[in-house]
Design a protein around this motif. Structure first.
Motif, PDB file in Angstrom:
ATOM      1  N   PHE A 130       0.829  -1.204   0.000  1.00  0.00           N
ATOM      2  CA  PHE A 130       0.000   0.000   0.000  1.00  0.00           C
ATOM      3  C   PHE A 130       0.861   1.250   0.000  1.00  0.00           C
ATOM      4  CE2 PHE A 130       0.570  -1.153   4.457  1.00  0.00           C
ATOM      5  CZ  PHE A 130       1.029   0.035   5.002  1.00  0.00           C
TER       6      PHE A 130
ATOM      7  N   LYS B 235       0.366   4.896   1.856  1.00  0.00           N
ATOM      8  CA  LYS B 235      -0.410   5.777   2.728  1.00  0.00           C
ATOM      9  C   LYS B 235       0.095   7.192   2.510  1.00  0.00           C
ATOM     10  CE  LYS B 235       0.347   4.299   6.887  1.00  0.00           C
ATOM     11  NZ  LYS B 235       0.316   3.960   8.306  1.00  0.00           N
TER      12      LYS B 235
ATOM     13  N   VAL C 240      -5.246   6.004   1.553  1.00  0.00           N
ATOM     14  CA  VAL C 240      -4.500   4.791   1.244  1.00  0.00           C
ATOM     15  C   VAL C 240      -4.817   4.358  -0.191  1.00  0.00           C
ATOM     16  CG1 VAL C 240      -6.242   3.218   2.217  1.00  0.00           C
ATOM     17  CG2 VAL C 240      -3.874   2.473   2.048  1.00  0.00           C
TER      18      VAL C 240
ATOM     19  N   TRP D  22      -4.234   0.968  -2.267  1.00  0.00           N
ATOM     20  CA  TRP D  22      -3.837  -0.433  -2.136  1.00  0.00           C
ATOM     21  C   TRP D  22      -3.069  -0.856  -3.383  1.00  0.00           C
ATOM     22  CZ3 TRP D  22      -3.709  -2.449   2.402  1.00  0.00           C
ATOM     23  CH2 TRP D  22      -4.576  -1.966   3.384  1.00  0.00           C
TER      24      TRP D  22
ATOM     25  N   GLN E  69     -10.696   7.616   7.045  1.00  0.00           N
ATOM     26  CA  GLN E  69      -9.686   7.659   5.993  1.00  0.00           C
ATOM     27  C   GLN E  69     -10.357   7.495   4.640  1.00  0.00           C
ATOM     28  OE1 GLN E  69      -6.811   4.469   6.338  1.00  0.00           O
ATOM     29  NE2 GLN E  69      -8.090   3.061   5.193  1.00  0.00           N
TER      30      GLN E  69
ATOM     31  N   THR F 183     -10.062   5.544   1.083  1.00  0.00           N
ATOM     32  CA  THR F 183      -9.455   4.513   0.260  1.00  0.00           C
ATOM     33  C   THR F 183      -9.572   5.025  -1.166  1.00  0.00           C
ATOM     34  OG1 THR F 183     -10.069   2.785   1.810  1.00  0.00           O
ATOM     35  CG2 THR F 183      -9.529   2.097  -0.438  1.00  0.00           C
TER      36      THR F 183
END
Length: 164
Positions: A56, A58, A71, A73, A124, A126
């Motif tokens: 990942f 961040k 984040v 992935w 957060q 994604t």
């Protein structure tokens, strides 16, 4: 309650960070008790990043009202989550994620869209996509679209009467 599920809603960092998880709608959050939403869009400057190779990326973005953890992935080729999907599709998803990761550099103004979630008690994003913003006026225009958030936060009169 109004549902904005699967719609990228333009929000300030302050607004994103004040979202609360919905107890009645899985994978969604509630904004000010009136709107159910799952996705957001924001325009901010990257202030931090941490890369775990093939797992990942961040990073944190800041618009002056708060810092949003994000984040991307990068483990699509090894994750069991993607094992049931068509291999060419998974490879394409992995390529796109890696290309987005190349845009993440400290000090860059980016438009980020993604799924709002909670990880270890903190909100957060994604990331679904990242675009480097090259227009110097984009931040002003983007915030203009969120005038309700800005005026409420700063304390302006909603009627636009002004006291200047």
């Amino acid at each position: 309650m109004q549902s904005l599920h699967d719609t990228h809603v333009k929000l300030l960092a302050f607004d994103i960070l004040s979202l609360i998880p919905s107890s009645s709608h899985p994978n969604t959050v509630i904004r000010k008790g009136t709107h159910i939403l799952s996705r957001a869009e924001t325009l901010d400057i990257i202030t931090f990043w941490e890369h775990k190779s093939d797992r990942f990326l961040k990073f944190t973005i800041d618009d002056g009202t708060g810092c949003i953890p994000c984040v991307i992935w990068l483990n699509q080729l090894t994750s069991p989550y993607f094992s049931r999907r068509c291999p060419p599709d998974v490879r394409r998803i992995a390529e796109v994620a890696k290309s987005f990761a190349t845009f993440v550099q400290i000090g860059v103004l980016v438009r980020v869209r993604g799924k709002v979630g909670v990880y270890r008690g903190n909100v957060q994003l994604t990331v679904a996509d990242v675009v480097v913003e090259r227009d110097p006026n984009a931040e002003i225009v983007h915030e203009g679209g969120r005038s309700e958030s800005i005026s409420t936060k700063v304390g302006f009169d909603e009627g636009g009467g002004g006291g200047f």
